[in-house]
Design a protein around this motif. Structure first.
Motif, mmCIF file in Angstrom:
data_model
loop_
_atom_site.group_PDB
_atom_site.id
_atom_site.type_symbol
_atom_site.label_atom_id
_atom_site.label_comp_id
_atom_site.label_asym_id
_atom_site.label_seq_id
_atom_site.Cartn_x
_atom_site.Cartn_y
_atom_site.Cartn_z
ATOM 1 N N UNK A 1 0.857 -1.185 0.000
ATOM 2 C CA UNK A 1 0.000 0.000 0.000
ATOM 3 C C UNK A 1 0.894 1.237 0.000
ATOM 4 N N UNK A 2 0.706 2.102 -0.978
ATOM 5 C CA UNK A 2 1.469 3.345 -1.067
ATOM 6 C C UNK A 2 1.011 4.293 0.047
ATOM 7 N N UNK A 3 1.900 4.580 0.993
ATOM 8 C CA UNK A 3 1.549 5.470 2.110
ATOM 9 C C UNK A 3 2.363 6.755 2.068
ATOM 10 N N UNK A 4 2.923 7.088 0.919
ATOM 11 C CA UNK A 4 3.806 8.249 0.824
ATOM 12 C C UNK A 4 3.149 9.521 1.368
ATOM 13 N N UNK A 5 1.899 9.744 0.995
ATOM 14 C CA UNK A 5 1.189 10.948 1.436
ATOM 15 C C UNK A 5 0.938 10.927 2.933
ATOM 16 N N UNK A 6 0.916 9.723 3.520
ATOM 17 C CA UNK A 6 0.555 9.590 4.932
ATOM 18 C C UNK A 6 1.742 9.200 5.808
ATOM 19 N N UNK B 1 12.439 0.095 6.224
ATOM 20 C CA UNK B 1 11.595 -0.925 5.600
ATOM 21 C C UNK B 1 10.521 -0.295 4.724
ATOM 22 N N UNK B 2 9.860 0.760 5.228
ATOM 23 C CA UNK B 2 8.816 1.399 4.440
ATOM 24 C C UNK B 2 9.386 2.052 3.185
ATOM 25 N N UNK B 3 10.600 2.581 3.287
ATOM 26 C CA UNK B 3 11.264 3.117 2.089
ATOM 27 C C UNK B 3 11.578 1.984 1.099
ATOM 28 N N UNK B 4 12.065 0.859 1.637
ATOM 29 C CA UNK B 4 12.381 -0.282 0.767
ATOM 30 C C UNK B 4 11.134 -0.778 0.048
ATOM 31 N N UNK B 5 10.054 -0.985 0.789
ATOM 32 C CA UNK B 5 8.820 -1.426 0.143
ATOM 33 C C UNK B 5 8.357 -0.400 -0.895
ATOM 34 N N UNK B 6 8.508 0.879 -0.563
ATOM 35 C CA UNK B 6 8.147 1.913 -1.531
ATOM 36 C C UNK B 6 8.971 1.831 -2.799
ATOM 37 N N UNK B 7 10.273 1.519 -2.633
ATOM 38 C CA UNK B 7 11.157 1.445 -3.803
ATOM 39 C C UNK B 7 10.740 0.337 -4.759
ATOM 40 N N UNK C 1 7.194 5.712 0.142
ATOM 41 C CA UNK C 1 6.990 4.815 1.274
ATOM 42 C C UNK C 1 5.822 3.880 0.979
ATOM 43 N N UNK C 2 5.920 2.657 1.464
ATOM 44 C CA UNK C 2 4.810 1.703 1.343
ATOM 45 C C UNK C 2 4.831 0.762 2.537
ATOM 46 N N UNK C 3 3.673 0.201 2.846
ATOM 47 C CA UNK C 3 3.553 -0.827 3.881
ATOM 48 C C UNK C 3 3.157 -2.143 3.234
ATOM 49 N N UNK C 4 3.745 -3.225 3.741
ATOM 50 C CA UNK C 4 3.501 -4.538 3.175
ATOM 51 C C UNK C 4 2.517 -5.355 3.985
ATOM 52 N N UNK C 5 1.771 -6.196 3.298
ATOM 53 C CA UNK C 5 0.767 -7.046 3.931
ATOM 54 C C UNK C 5 0.817 -8.437 3.305
ATOM 55 N N UNK C 6 0.389 -9.421 4.084
ATOM 56 C CA UNK C 6 0.263 -10.793 3.598
ATOM 57 C C UNK C 6 -1.206 -11.196 3.597
ATOM 58 N N UNK C 7 -1.553 -12.049 2.665
ATOM 59 C CA UNK C 7 -2.843 -12.725 2.624
ATOM 60 C C UNK C 7 -2.587 -14.221 2.709
ATOM 61 N N UNK C 8 -3.503 -14.950 3.310
ATOM 62 C CA UNK C 8 -3.364 -16.403 3.348
ATOM 63 C C UNK C 8 -3.945 -17.031 2.086
#
Length: 252
Positions: free
Chosen positions: A171-176, A215-221, A227-234
């Motif tokens: 999820x792109x969270x750059x603005x937040x 980490x958030x910078x890495x996910x964003x890259x 910046x981005x946050x990562x999530x998992x689904x089963x």
């Protein structure tokens, strides 16, 4: 959105301790709150075994962080820090803890539930993952009796705390990002070293907050954003076509 379609809150995010939800998905919470979604946070414990702060201080910090993110409701189950248990099908020592989480799910009736991922260095995070998965499953059982009727969330997602596993989606969270940062700094007892106080993995110059931002910078890259946050689904997500090809063609 709302009770008319069987759902109350749009998003219910569970955290083992106050500040965990902010660390793992504070930017995503701020994003959905800004979009007008009803967001709730449920902390399982008061984090009373943390080196810094006490129950009252951490509760006050949690409320301030929730205000910053735009969260509509924050509750704390008061379960024992370093004492989360699960298993035995909702019976035994873990049964009451599962029941408390079930009651929150049934009362708030969320469309989406967010839980911590289960592979983590902190034992409480691992225990919370399993306890909460039991609670989500049990909340849907018609013969499991509580004051509220059964409820099955539409989706269950998992956020990351100490580590950076391969995500199912980002999820792109750059603005937040600034909102997330402000919410974390509300926890001064955890992330601010007091004069003469001990240095901990949380308040060290290159400690947890440094790692979270990295980490958030890495996910964003990975997706070409700040910046981005990562999530998992089963289970894999269901799309109505290939990404980028939703809807009718503009040609013809």
């Amino acid at each position: 959105m709302g009770e008319r379609d069987g759902y109350g809150f749009d998003l219910l995010a569970f955290g083992p301790h106050p500040d965990d939800v902010e660390l793992g998905m504070g930017g995503t919470i701020a994003l959905h709150a800004a979009r007008g979604h009803r967001v709730a946070i449920c902390d399982l414990t008061a984090g009373e075994f943390g080196t810094g702060g006490d129950r009252r201080t951490r509760a006050r910090e949690a409320e301030e962080a929730a205000r910053i993110l735009g969260v509509g409701l924050r509750v704390n189950l008061g379960l024992p820090d370093r004492g989360l248990v699960y298993g035995a099908g909702g019976r035994g020592a873990g049964g009451e803890q599962v029941r408390r989480a079930v009651e929150v799910i049934r009362r708030l009736r969320p469309r989406v539930v967010a839980l911590p991922w289960g592979d983590d260095r902190h034992p409480d995070h691992v225990a919370a993952h399993h306890l909460l998965r039991e609670a989500v499953f049990t909340a849907a059982l018609a013969k499991y009796e509580t004051a509220e009727p059964p409820h099955r969330p539409q989706q269950m997602v998992f956020y990351f705390l100490n580590d950076a596993p391969e995500p199912s989606f980002l999820v792109d969270i750059s603005v937040f990002w600034q909102k997330k940062s402000e919410s974390l700094f509300a926890y001064r007892s955890q992330f601010e070293r007091t004069p003469g106080g001990p240095e901990t993995p949380l308040n060290a110059p290159h400690g947890l907050l440094y790692r979270i931002e990295s980490r958030d910078r890495y996910y964003g890259s990975l997706i070409g954003v700040g910046y981005a946050e990562g999530f998992r689904l089963r289970q894999p997500p269901v799309l109505d076509g290939l990404p980028g090809l939703h809807g009718p063609s503009g040609q013809g």
